[in-house]
Motif scaffolding. Structure first.
Motif, PDB file in Angstrom:
ATOM      1  N   SER A   1       0.832  -1.206   0.000  1.00  0.00           N
ATOM      2  CA  SER A   1       0.000   0.000   0.000  1.00  0.00           C
ATOM      3  C   SER A   1       0.865   1.253   0.000  1.00  0.00           C
ATOM      4  N   HIS A   2       1.979   1.212   0.737  1.00  0.00           N
ATOM      5  CA  HIS A   2       2.896   2.357   0.765  1.00  0.00           C
ATOM      6  C   HIS A   2       3.421   2.669  -0.632  1.00  0.00           C
ATOM      7  N   ALA A   3       3.778   1.617  -1.387  1.00  0.00           N
ATOM      8  CA  ALA A   3       4.290   1.839  -2.737  1.00  0.00           C
ATOM      9  C   ALA A   3       3.228   2.454  -3.639  1.00  0.00           C
ATOM     10  N   TRP A   4       1.992   1.944  -3.572  1.00  0.00           N
ATOM     11  CA  TRP A   4       0.915   2.529  -4.382  1.00  0.00           C
ATOM     12  C   TRP A   4       0.674   3.985  -3.984  1.00  0.00           C
ATOM     13  N   ASN A   5       0.675   4.271  -2.688  1.00  0.00           N
ATOM     14  CA  ASN A   5       0.424   5.628  -2.216  1.00  0.00           C
ATOM     15  C   ASN A   5       1.521   6.587  -2.648  1.00  0.00           C
ATOM     16  N   THR A   6       2.724   6.075  -2.856  1.00  0.00           N
ATOM     17  CA  THR A   6       3.830   6.911  -3.323  1.00  0.00           C
ATOM     18  C   THR A   6       3.824   7.040  -4.834  1.00  0.00           C
ATOM     19  N   LEU A   7       3.542   5.946  -5.524  1.00  0.00           N
ATOM     20  CA  LEU A   7       3.611   5.929  -6.990  1.00  0.00           C
ATOM     21  C   LEU A   7       2.493   6.720  -7.650  1.00  0.00           C
ATOM     22  N   ILE A   8       1.254   6.475  -7.257  1.00  0.00           N
ATOM     23  CA  ILE A   8       0.111   7.030  -7.981  1.00  0.00           C
ATOM     24  C   ILE A   8       0.118   8.558  -8.058  1.00  0.00           C
ATOM     25  N   PRO A   9       0.447   9.289  -6.981  1.00  0.00           N
ATOM     26  CA  PRO A   9       0.464  10.757  -7.108  1.00  0.00           C
ATOM     27  C   PRO A   9       1.525  11.300  -8.060  1.00  0.00           C
ATOM     28  N   THR A  10       2.521  10.474  -8.438  1.00  0.00           N
ATOM     29  CA  THR A  10       3.538  10.943  -9.385  1.00  0.00           C
ATOM     30  C   THR A  10       3.052  10.866 -10.827  1.00  0.00           C
ATOM     31  N   LEU A  11       1.933  10.193 -11.058  1.00  0.00           N
ATOM     32  CA  LEU A  11       1.407  10.011 -12.411  1.00  0.00           C
ATOM     33  C   LEU A  11       0.374  11.093 -12.680  1.00  0.00           C
ATOM     34  N   ARG A  12       0.852  12.270 -13.040  1.00  0.00           N
ATOM     35  CA  ARG A  12      -0.046  13.424 -13.106  1.00  0.00           C
ATOM     36  C   ARG A  12       0.034  14.206 -14.417  1.00  0.00           C
ATOM     37  N   GLU A  13       0.735  13.682 -15.413  1.00  0.00           N
ATOM     38  CA  GLU A  13       0.833  14.394 -16.684  1.00  0.00           C
ATOM     39  C   GLU A  13      -0.464  14.244 -17.483  1.00  0.00           C
ATOM     40  N   GLU A  14      -0.833  15.274 -18.207  1.00  0.00           N
ATOM     41  CA  GLU A  14      -1.992  15.192 -19.085  1.00  0.00           C
ATOM     42  C   GLU A  14      -1.870  16.222 -20.190  1.00  0.00           C
ATOM     43  N   GLY A  15      -2.585  15.965 -21.268  1.00  0.00           N
ATOM     44  CA  GLY A  15      -2.560  16.869 -22.401  1.00  0.00           C
ATOM     45  C   GLY A  15      -3.847  16.757 -23.193  1.00  0.00           C
ATOM     46  N   ASP A  16      -3.801  17.171 -24.432  1.00  0.00           N
ATOM     47  CA  ASP A  16      -4.985  17.172 -25.283  1.00  0.00           C
ATOM     48  C   ASP A  16      -5.381  15.736 -25.617  1.00  0.00           C
ATOM     49  N   GLY A  17      -6.412  15.218 -24.949  1.00  0.00           N
ATOM     50  CA  GLY A  17      -6.923  13.888 -25.239  1.00  0.00           C
ATOM     51  C   GLY A  17      -6.135  12.752 -24.625  1.00  0.00           C
ATOM     52  N   TRP A  18      -5.225  13.030 -23.696  1.00  0.00           N
ATOM     53  CA  TRP A  18      -4.466  11.951 -23.057  1.00  0.00           C
ATOM     54  C   TRP A  18      -4.094  12.343 -21.634  1.00  0.00           C
ATOM     55  N   ASN A  19      -3.810  11.347 -20.834  1.00  0.00           N
ATOM     56  CA  ASN A  19      -3.266  11.552 -19.491  1.00  0.00           C
ATOM     57  C   ASN A  19      -2.394  10.357 -19.133  1.00  0.00           C
ATOM     58  N   THR A  20      -1.503  10.539 -18.181  1.00  0.00           N
ATOM     59  CA  THR A  20      -0.668   9.430 -17.732  1.00  0.00           C
ATOM     60  C   THR A  20      -1.557   8.329 -17.178  1.00  0.00           C
ATOM     61  N   GLU A  21      -1.304   7.107 -17.602  1.00  0.00           N
ATOM     62  CA  GLU A  21      -2.092   5.965 -17.131  1.00  0.00           C
ATOM     63  C   GLU A  21      -1.229   5.012 -16.316  1.00  0.00           C
ATOM     64  N   LEU A  22      -1.863   4.337 -15.368  1.00  0.00           N
ATOM     65  CA  LEU A  22      -1.239   3.260 -14.615  1.00  0.00           C
ATOM     66  C   LEU A  22      -1.830   1.952 -15.098  1.00  0.00           C
ATOM     67  N   TRP A  23      -0.971   1.031 -15.508  1.00  0.00           N
ATOM     68  CA  TRP A  23      -1.404  -0.317 -15.897  1.00  0.00           C
ATOM     69  C   TRP A  23      -0.885  -1.304 -14.854  1.00  0.00           C
ATOM     70  N   VAL A  24      -1.716  -2.271 -14.500  1.00  0.00           N
ATOM     71  CA  VAL A  24      -1.365  -3.212 -13.442  1.00  0.00           C
ATOM     72  C   VAL A  24      -1.730  -4.631 -13.885  1.00  0.00           C
ATOM     73  N   THR A  25      -0.787  -5.551 -13.772  1.00  0.00           N
ATOM     74  CA  THR A  25      -1.054  -6.960 -14.073  1.00  0.00           C
ATOM     75  C   THR A  25      -0.529  -7.815 -12.933  1.00  0.00           C
ATOM     76  N   TRP A  26      -1.283  -8.854 -12.584  1.00  0.00           N
ATOM     77  CA  TRP A  26      -0.831  -9.720 -11.491  1.00  0.00           C
ATOM     78  C   TRP A  26      -1.545 -11.069 -11.511  1.00  0.00           C
ATOM     79  N   ASN A  27      -0.900 -12.035 -10.861  1.00  0.00           N
ATOM     80  CA  ASN A  27      -1.484 -13.344 -10.610  1.00  0.00           C
ATOM     81  C   ASN A  27      -1.955 -13.364  -9.163  1.00  0.00           C
ATOM     82  N   PRO A  28      -3.245 -13.504  -8.910  1.00  0.00           N
ATOM     83  CA  PRO A  28      -3.757 -13.448  -7.532  1.00  0.00           C
ATOM     84  C   PRO A  28      -3.116 -14.503  -6.635  1.00  0.00           C
ATOM     85  N   LEU A  29      -2.904 -14.110  -5.387  1.00  0.00           N
ATOM     86  CA  LEU A  29      -2.351 -15.019  -4.391  1.00  0.00           C
ATOM     87  C   LEU A  29      -3.097 -14.874  -3.076  1.00  0.00           C
TER      88      LEU A  29
END
Length: 259
Positions: A136-164
């Motif tokens: 949770s600490h890593a997500w809380n630190t990472l997500i606020p850094t993804l803040r770029e945006e422009g005409d018709g686009w913004n920074t996206e976060l993609w996440v892939t995982w195998n549930p455990l």
């Protein structure tokens, strides 16, 4: 304008369609999600670069001690599948970048370098693969850094995982989110149109000889059963044959539970 055809598992077509802040896919082995996300990261870089947009595509994992632990080779193979991507990117032993100098790939581990992500420059996309152990600490630190945006686009976060683990931070944050800007989908082996025969033989072998871990490895289930669990074989086969379902309660029947 030219048109290129990208092959994806059907479930991922809607995932990548339309605007989003977060796109997530989870499931078992052999689903094709990792290769698909690697391909789409290169496609997004291509589209943004052709529009004159400059920035970084960051590929991260919780644990990455070297480039050998990163998504570098997966992205190289994905680019090699499409001539238009090969023509756009320059690929070296330790790097991937566009020939026009606008798009650069970076690779980072979150467990040791999470703070350094803030200084990486303009992030256009961040893909976190093997995200089950991300804290949770890593997500809380990472997500606020993804803040770029422009005409018709913004920074996206993609996440892939195998549930455990059901209580993992990635599960609580991204699976079944009510946020319309967070898209998620479960993807398993049967959703992969290119699921190879070799993997299918391994899958069937696990179903027969290691049923206690089959659901976790191949069907994207949480790791719930212990090795050697007595009823694991029967339960795994029943699920594979579609014999586990919800049925209405009969008010004339007595319920009995045994443990």
């Amino acid at each position: 304008m030219t048109t290129e055809k990208i092959e994806l598992p059907e479930k991922l077509i809607s995932l990548f369609d339309g605007p989003a802040d977060i796109r997530a896919a989870y499931g078992g082995r052999g689903s094709g999600k990792t290769r698909s996300f690697a391909t789409m990261s290169a496609v997004v870089g291509y589209c943004l670069g052709k529009r004159g947009i400059r920035g970084i595509i960051l590929c991260a994992r919780q644990f990455q001690n070297s480039l050998a632990d990163s998504s570098l080779e997966e992205i190289k193979r994905a680019i090699a599948d499409y001539p238009f991507l090969q023509n756009y990117y320059t690929i070296g032993e330790t790097y991937i970048r566009s020939k026009d100098g606008r798009i650069t790939y970076a690779f980072s581990g979150l467990d040791r370098n999470i703070a350094s992500i803030k200084s990486k420059g303009r992030l256009l996309l961040c893909w976190v693969d093997e995200a089950e152990p991300v804290t949770s600490h890593a997500w809380n630190t990472l997500i606020p850094t993804l803040r770029e945006e422009g005409d018709g686009w913004n920074t996206e976060l993609w996440v892939t995982w195998n549930p455990l683990r059901k209580e993992a931070a990635v599960e609580k944050r991204f699976r079944n989110s009510k946020n319309v800007r967070i898209k998620s989908v479960q993807l398993n082996w049967r959703d992969n149109p290119r699921f190879p025969d070799l993997l299918n033989r391994a899958r069937l072998d696990d179903l027969k000889n290691r049923p206690e871990s089959y659901d976790h490895i191949w069907e994207g289930g949480f790791l719930a059963q212990m090795e050697g669990a007595y009823f694991a074989t029967g339960l795994a086969i029943a699920k594979e044959e579609g014999r586990i379902s919800n049925v209405p309660a009969d008010p004339l029947m007595t319920f009995q539970a045994f443990f």
